[in-house]
Design an enzyme around this catalytic site. Structure first.
Site, PDB file in Angstrom:
ATOM      1  CD1 TRP A  17      38.072 -44.454  38.616  1.00  0.00           C
ATOM      2  CD2 TRP A  17      39.465 -43.087  39.850  1.00  0.00           C
ATOM      3  NE1 TRP A  17      38.466 -45.090  39.795  1.00  0.00           N
ATOM      4  CE2 TRP A  17      39.037 -44.360  40.736  1.00  0.00           C
ATOM      5  CE3 TRP A  17      40.257 -41.943  40.655  1.00  0.00           C
ATOM      6  CZ2 TRP A  17      39.479 -44.475  42.127  1.00  0.00           C
ATOM      7  CZ3 TRP A  17      40.545 -42.300  41.956  1.00  0.00           C
ATOM      8  CH2 TRP A  17      40.288 -43.418  42.641  1.00  0.00           C
TER       9      TRP A  17
ATOM     10  CB  CYS B  69      19.553 -31.089  42.425  1.00  0.00           C
ATOM     11  SG  CYS B  69      19.239 -29.663  43.820  1.00  0.00           S
TER      12      CYS B  69
ATOM     13  CD  GLU C  70      31.550 -44.280  44.475  1.00  0.00           C
ATOM     14  OE1 GLU C  70      32.674 -44.604  45.035  1.00  0.00           O
ATOM     15  OE2 GLU C  70      31.733 -43.488  43.691  1.00  0.00           O
TER      16      GLU C  70
ATOM     17  CD  GLU D 156      32.251 -49.605  43.535  1.00  0.00           C
ATOM     18  OE1 GLU D 156      33.236 -48.871  43.053  1.00  0.00           O
ATOM     19  OE2 GLU D 156      31.101 -49.374  43.398  1.00  0.00           O
TER      20      GLU D 156
ATOM     21  CD  GLN E 182      36.000 -47.672  26.006  1.00  0.00           C
ATOM     22  OE1 GLN E 182      36.820 -48.338  25.338  1.00  0.00           O
ATOM     23  NE2 GLN E 182      35.006 -47.211  25.539  1.00  0.00           N
TER      24      GLN E 182
HETATM   25  C1  GAL Z   1      33.417 -45.985  42.010  1.00  0.00           C
HETATM   26  C2  GAL Z   1      31.904 -46.405  41.628  1.00  0.00           C
HETATM   27  C3  GAL Z   1      31.986 -47.425  40.643  1.00  0.00           C
HETATM   28  C4  GAL Z   1      32.988 -47.337  39.607  1.00  0.00           C
HETATM   29  C5  GAL Z   1      34.303 -47.352  40.291  1.00  0.00           C
HETATM   30  C6  GAL Z   1      35.605 -47.010  39.343  1.00  0.00           C
HETATM   31  O1  GAL Z   1      33.668 -44.863  42.674  1.00  0.00           O
HETATM   32  O2  GAL Z   1      31.156 -46.790  42.441  1.00  0.00           O
HETATM   33  O3  GAL Z   1      30.797 -47.240  39.794  1.00  0.00           O
HETATM   34  O4  GAL Z   1      32.870 -46.035  38.896  1.00  0.00           O
HETATM   35  O5  GAL Z   1      34.393 -46.257  40.965  1.00  0.00           O
HETATM   36  O6  GAL Z   1      36.667 -47.261  40.168  1.00  0.00           O
END
Ligand code: GAL
Length: 640
Positions: free
Chosen positions: A324, A110, A145, A316, A365
């Protein structure tokens, strides 16, 4: 002006030390120059309280640096180790449902917990002392993030305690708070600050002023959390400090964290976002399935350029399927190159791919890397290499100031999203729709905070700027270009009530919003001459002349070429008309680009990107799917 560079995210702690050297050499051979490490490695750095294990990191830095790579070192505060919870059992974030979230993934803290904050200061200082002047550490990333996984808001006891103090400082007396919040409504008056709870678990919706203050407080907590690490590191290092922000993250005011940092990084996952985070139509989701939304990346590039005050990176970059989103298709061949070039054309100093090698264990993975889990090259490696080669043959890209400014305000987002009034009204969606229309016209756009200088912009748009400060109002009223306000601009005071006189109340624009209505998805209000209002319409009155009317004769866009008010949420056709009208007012060239084709100007070049899955012809060009074209920029007579 600097030559942009490429890099990669790497987790030495995931791999046998024997492969570090080979990995480093391969990265360098591929033309990568940056490598980010360490941002999740707390349990490896401090396996027990106060027992530090820096040796492995020393060796990793040595190997990476000796291969010619520059390291971005992360502070590991997004992933506190398990023992931390024995020390601070109440440091976990609490969800809106009042339940404490648990250990077992990441971001399990938190922002308001003082004990955890002191741990973050401590680890940042330890790292800063050891690596602040390290020859191979060229930049620092603080945490990772902020706000991800819904963590900007926490309904914990620490947050409650902090919120009460924050309110006391803001309002000084409980009667001032009662007045500001309008607590006479529904008998919500308080006798003391100690009676105020967090705005969750109420019987029906809480007072919007209460909710928005909680959003402001929560944003301030993120800013303060970041600042603690900035203050710990600054005396120990002269290398730039950055944070790695997200796409469509409105949990805190990024402009404010940005002021304490040197560079804004952000994470670009175009295919994941299209499937997961954008309100795109089903047909667009299919058409751009393997390319991502044609405007989403550019929007965030332009936003984070402002957050970083000109210095920004893609920290990134998606290299292949992610793990995800609801569905995770692979990119069309060429898209990794296109996304990289688009970021560079928007002024990124660096683009780093996430991640080097796909991890065969843990939560991600099925997330692609530049290498497969067995170390063989994955599809994106060749594309990254190609961009590196292309970059080495190019003069440094020189950014320009765009002719168009689009104002973005986190506080207005909190206000509108607290009382959307229509189930599908989102502040981000409204601003993004305006941005899309500007891009369909081929315009380069600068996204700006409400405090930024506006002086030389030919066209300024401020849609949905619910909280419209007097200073900005005065600056926009006097602005020499074309300014378009609305819908909902100036619709709330800072205390989240309707202002009197009624909005937008801008000098030089005789128009007021008499009432507003929201519309369900199938409903629309057609505009005379083409296009419609969808989702939202306002009934406006006053002497300002109608530039565009609804078919039933009500003003839809009213005012003049200098200052106009837009009284609804236009659809695609409606926005196109408005943008073309504004460009004509300013003598700006406006195109009607084919679907999926997008442009961006730098000082030397005009870049054209093809997001569509087929070859697209336009203006004498034939651009293949995922194609990137670059031609010398045609200086226009007026030098824009
Ligand atoms: C981002 C995060 C990374 C990884 C990535 C996967 O949001 O900073 O650590 O989880 O997504 O797409």
């Amino acid at each position: 002006m600097m030559t942009p560079e490429l890099g990669v995210c790497y987790y030495p702690e995931h791999w046998d030390e024997a492969v570090w050297k080979v990995d480093a050499q391969r990265m360098a051979e591929c033309g990568l120059t940056w490598v980010r490490i360490g941002e999740f490695a707390w349990s490896q750095l401090e396996p027990e309280p106060d027992r530090m294990e820096f040796d492995w990191l020393d060796r990793a830095l040595d190997i990476l640096g000796s291969a010619g790579l520059k390291v971005i070192l992360g502070t590991p505060t997004a992933t506190p180790p398990r023992w931390m919870l024995d020390k601070w059992p109440d440091m976990l974030p609490v969800g809106e449902d009042g339940r404490m979230r648990r250990f077992g993934s990441r971001r399990h803290y938190c922002f308001s917990h003082r004990g955890y904050l002191s741990e973050c200061r401590r680890i940042a200082e330890l790292l800063g002392r050891r690596y602040g002047q390290h020859p191979y550490v060229h930049a620092w990333q603080i945490d990772n993030e902020y706000g991800c996984h819904d963590t900007a808001l926490s309904y914990s006891d620490s947050a409650l305690e902090g919120f009460r103090i924050w309110l006391q400082q803001r309002y000084q007396s409980i009667s001032a708070l009662n007045r500001a919040w309008g607590n006479a409504f529904w008998s919500m008056d308080y006798d003391s600050f100690d009676q105020i709870e967090l705005p969750n678990l109420t019987v029906t919706e809480p007072n919007p002023a209460h909710t928005v203050d909680f959003r402001r407080f929560s944003s301030d907590q993120v800013v303060a959390f970041n600042k603690v690490q900035v203050d710990a590191l600054r005396p120990l290092t002269d290398r730039p400090l950055l944070h790695n922000y997200m796409g469509r993250q409105l949990g805190f005011d990024h402009f404010r964290t940005g002021r304490d940092l040197d560079i804004a990084g952000w994470d670009s996952y175009p295919i994941g976002f299209l499937s997961d985070r954008l309100d795109a139509s089903e047909s667009d989701k299919l058409r751009f399935l393997r390319q991502g939304d044609p405007d989403c990346q550019a929007f965030h590039h332009d936003l984070y350029r402002a957050v970083g005050d000109g210095r920004w990176w893609v920290m990134e970059q998606q290299p292949g399927p992610v793990n995800w989103a609801p569905w995770n298709p692979a990119p069309l061949p060429g898209m990794v190159r296109l996304w990289t070039w688009e970021a560079l054309a928007h002024g990124a100093e660096a683009v780093c791919y996430f991640r080097w090698r796909q991890a065969p264990f843990g939560q991600e993975q099925n997330h692609a890397g530049l290498l497969r889990p067995d170390g063989a090259p994955a599809e994106a490696l060749a594309e990254a290499k190609k961009v590196a080669e292309e970059l080495s043959e190019l003069d440094p890209l020189q950014p320009i100031q765009a002719p168009v400014a689009l104002i973005f305000d986190y506080e207005s987002a909190w206000v509108i999203d607290t009382q959307p009034q229509g189930a599908d009204f989102s502040y981000f969606g409204l601003v993004f729709d305006a941005y899309r229309a500007l891009r369909r016209a081929g315009l380069s756009v600068d996204i700006l905070s409400p405090d930024a200088a506006l002086d030389s912009y030919r066209l300024v748009l401020a849609p949905g700027l619910a909280v419209f400060g007097q200073n900005l109002k005065a600056r926009l009223a006097e602005h020499s270009g074309t300014v378009i306000l609305g819908p909902r601009t100036g619709s709330r005071t800072p205390n989240v009530s309707i202002p009197l006189p009624l909005p937008p109340a801008v000098p030089g624009l005789d128009c007021q919003v008499d009432f507003v209505e929201s519309l369900p998805p199938a409903s629309r209000i057609p505009l005379e001459g083409g296009g419609s209002f969808i989702r939202w319409a306002e009934s406006i009155s006053g002497a300002a002349s109608a530039i565009i009317r609804t078919e039933s004769g009500h003003p839809a866009l009213a005012g003049s070429q200098s200052l106009a008010y837009l009284a609804g949420w236009p659809d695609h056709g409606g926005w196109d008309r408005i943008i073309h009208w504004a460009c004509e007012s300013q003598g700006l060239e406006a195109h009607s680009l084919p679907q999926g084709l997008r442009m961006r100007d730098t000082a030397q070049y005009q870049f054209v990107f093809n997001y569509s899955p087929e070859t697209t012809e336009w203006n004498g060009l034939r651009i293949p799917p995922a194609g990137v074209m670059r031609h010398p920029h045609r200086q226009k007579a007026d030098g824009t």
